[in-house]
Scaffold this motif. Structure first.
Motif, PDB file in Angstrom:
ATOM      1  N   HIS A  89       0.671  -1.253   0.207  1.00 21.95           N
ATOM      2  CA  HIS A  89       0.098  -0.093  -0.161  1.00 21.95           C
ATOM      3  C   HIS A  89       0.822   1.206   0.011  1.00 21.95           C
ATOM      4  CE1 HIS A  89      -4.114  -1.927   0.498  1.00 21.95           C
ATOM      5  NE2 HIS A  89      -3.404  -2.626   1.141  1.00 21.95           N
ATOM      6  N   GLY A  90       2.156   1.138   0.176  1.00 19.80           N
ATOM      7  CA  GLY A  90       2.969   2.090   0.070  1.00 19.80           C
ATOM      8  C   GLY A  90       2.970   3.188   1.107  1.00 19.80           C
ATOM      9  N   PHE A  91       2.649   2.840   2.426  1.00 21.17           N
ATOM     10  CA  PHE A  91       2.703   4.056   3.522  1.00 21.17           C
ATOM     11  C   PHE A  91       2.917   3.047   4.778  1.00 21.17           C
ATOM     12  CE2 PHE A  91      -1.922   3.111   2.662  1.00 21.17           C
ATOM     13  CZ  PHE A  91      -2.383   2.415   3.782  1.00 21.17           C
TER      14      PHE A  91
ATOM     15  N   SER B 209       0.385  13.995   7.961  1.00 17.42           N
ATOM     16  CA  SER B 209       0.281  12.710   7.090  1.00 17.42           C
ATOM     17  C   SER B 209       1.036  11.653   8.077  1.00 17.42           C
ATOM     18  CB  SER B 209       1.287  12.921   6.111  1.00 17.42           C
ATOM     19  OG  SER B 209       0.662  13.655   5.176  1.00 17.42           O
ATOM     20  N   ASP B 210       1.048  11.763   9.233  1.00 23.21           N
ATOM     21  CA  ASP B 210       1.213  10.546  10.148  1.00 23.21           C
ATOM     22  C   ASP B 210      -0.039   9.818  10.237  1.00 23.21           C
ATOM     23  OD1 ASP B 210       3.852  11.204  10.725  1.00 23.21           O
ATOM     24  OD2 ASP B 210       3.641  11.740  12.617  1.00 23.21           O
TER      25      ASP B 210
ATOM     26  N   ASN C 190      -3.517  16.271   2.121  1.00 23.08           N
ATOM     27  CA  ASN C 190      -2.459  16.814   2.952  1.00 23.08           C
ATOM     28  C   ASN C 190      -1.275  17.345   2.164  1.00 23.08           C
ATOM     29  OD1 ASN C 190      -3.928  16.224   5.434  1.00 23.08           O
ATOM     30  ND2 ASN C 190      -2.549  14.367   5.629  1.00 23.08           N
ATOM     31  N   SER C 191      -1.003  16.645   0.977  1.00 25.46           N
ATOM     32  CA  SER C 191       0.136  16.913  -0.116  1.00 25.46           C
ATOM     33  C   SER C 191      -0.114  17.790  -0.973  1.00 25.46           C
ATOM     34  CB  SER C 191       0.812  15.658  -0.565  1.00 25.46           C
ATOM     35  OG  SER C 191      -0.189  14.949  -1.198  1.00 25.46           O
TER      36      SER C 191
ATOM     37  N   ASN D 141      -3.376  22.589   9.711  1.00 23.43           N
ATOM     38  CA  ASN D 141      -1.653  22.014  10.173  1.00 23.43           C
ATOM     39  C   ASN D 141      -0.823  23.648  10.296  1.00 23.43           C
ATOM     40  OD1 ASN D 141      -2.265  22.779   7.346  1.00 23.43           O
ATOM     41  ND2 ASN D 141      -0.424  22.002   6.929  1.00 23.43           N
ATOM     42  N   THR D 142      -1.540  24.860  10.240  1.00 21.79           N
ATOM     43  CA  THR D 142      -0.729  25.937  10.078  1.00 21.79           C
ATOM     44  C   THR D 142      -1.030  26.565  11.672  1.00 21.79           C
ATOM     45  OG1 THR D 142      -2.893  27.456   9.421  1.00 21.79           O
ATOM     46  CG2 THR D 142      -1.321  26.788   7.748  1.00 21.79           C
TER      47      THR D 142
END
Length: 239
Positions: A10-12, A33-34, A66-67, A235-236
């Protein structure tokens, strides 16, 4: 107990957090992204990974959000000239020598520290002093606005306080106590008002039913705008 694991195919990777108090499995994709997977203590790994796999599309959508959509945020260094948000507006940090204090100007945040403060301890001290000041300002602002908005709703909490929540902006208890995340003081005032209205409406509807959201909208017709802003920019709002 927290353990870092990787989900093959799954790549994470994710943080596996076991707790004897939990009865169900839950996944939190944080703004950085945790991925935290919270499970009861004795849950088998095979069951956990099957559960995560079933949610992999949802997780990847969150990671993409998120990205690609959330603004990138630099890690704070707590140094001269660095911007800090207050009610949605940046104030550049101005570190001076003197008796320990924090003062806010139109476009700056002045922090004075004793000349004896060593460089090796300065960053940690700057962070502690600024966070304490933020908490104090949050308590003042949130209590005042909650009192004002409660009059509009016609329902007042039994207590208003601030806490250091990591994954929520506020909470309303059945006995009428309301608590807010002190980091909200970094958000624009109209976004803070939304969170206050959100929690005040829980004094009447302790759920997220249609009646609840209709009540929120009756007090704040444009609440959806604030809700989206908070989701996108959360996130800011941190040190």
């Amino acid at each position: 107990m927290k353990l870092k694991r990787e989900l093959k195919d799954h790549g994470f990777s994710y943080n596996l957090i076991r707790s004897p108090k939990r009865k169900t499995l839950s996944i939190i994709v944080r703004a950085n992204s945790d991925i935290d997977v919270l499970v009861p203590t004795r849950t088998p790994i095979s069951f956990i990974e099957n559960f995560i796999s079933s949610k992999s599309d949802w997780i990847k959508k969150k990671l993409h959000f998120n990205s690609e959509i959330r603004p990138s945020v630099k890690v704070k260094t707590f140094t001269q000239g660095e911007p800090f948000l207050f009610l949605g507006e940046p104030r550049n940090l101005d570190i001076q020598t003197g008796r320990r204090a924090v003062a806010m100007g139109e476009d700056h945040l002045t922090l004075t520290l004793p000349a004896s403060t060593g460089n090796e301890k300065k960053t940690a001290l700057v962070r502690r002093v600024i966070e304490k000041w933020y908490r104090q300002q949050a308590e003042i602002h949130l209590k005042q606005r909650t009192e004002q908005l409660a009059k509009v709703l016609g329902k007042s909490p039994t207590h208003v306080g601030v806490k250091g929540y990591r994954s929520r902006w506020g909470s309303c208890h059945l006995d009428g106590r309301i608590y807010f995340n002190w980091r909200l003081i970094m958000a624009p005032a109209w976004v803070i008002d939304y969170v206050i209205v959100h929690e005040l409406c829980h004094l009447i509807h302790h759920n997220h039913s249609k009646d609840y959201w209709a009540l929120v909208e009756s007090v704040m017709p444009d609440y959806r705008h604030a809700k989206v802003w908070l989701k996108t920019n959360c996130n800011t709002l941190d040190l």
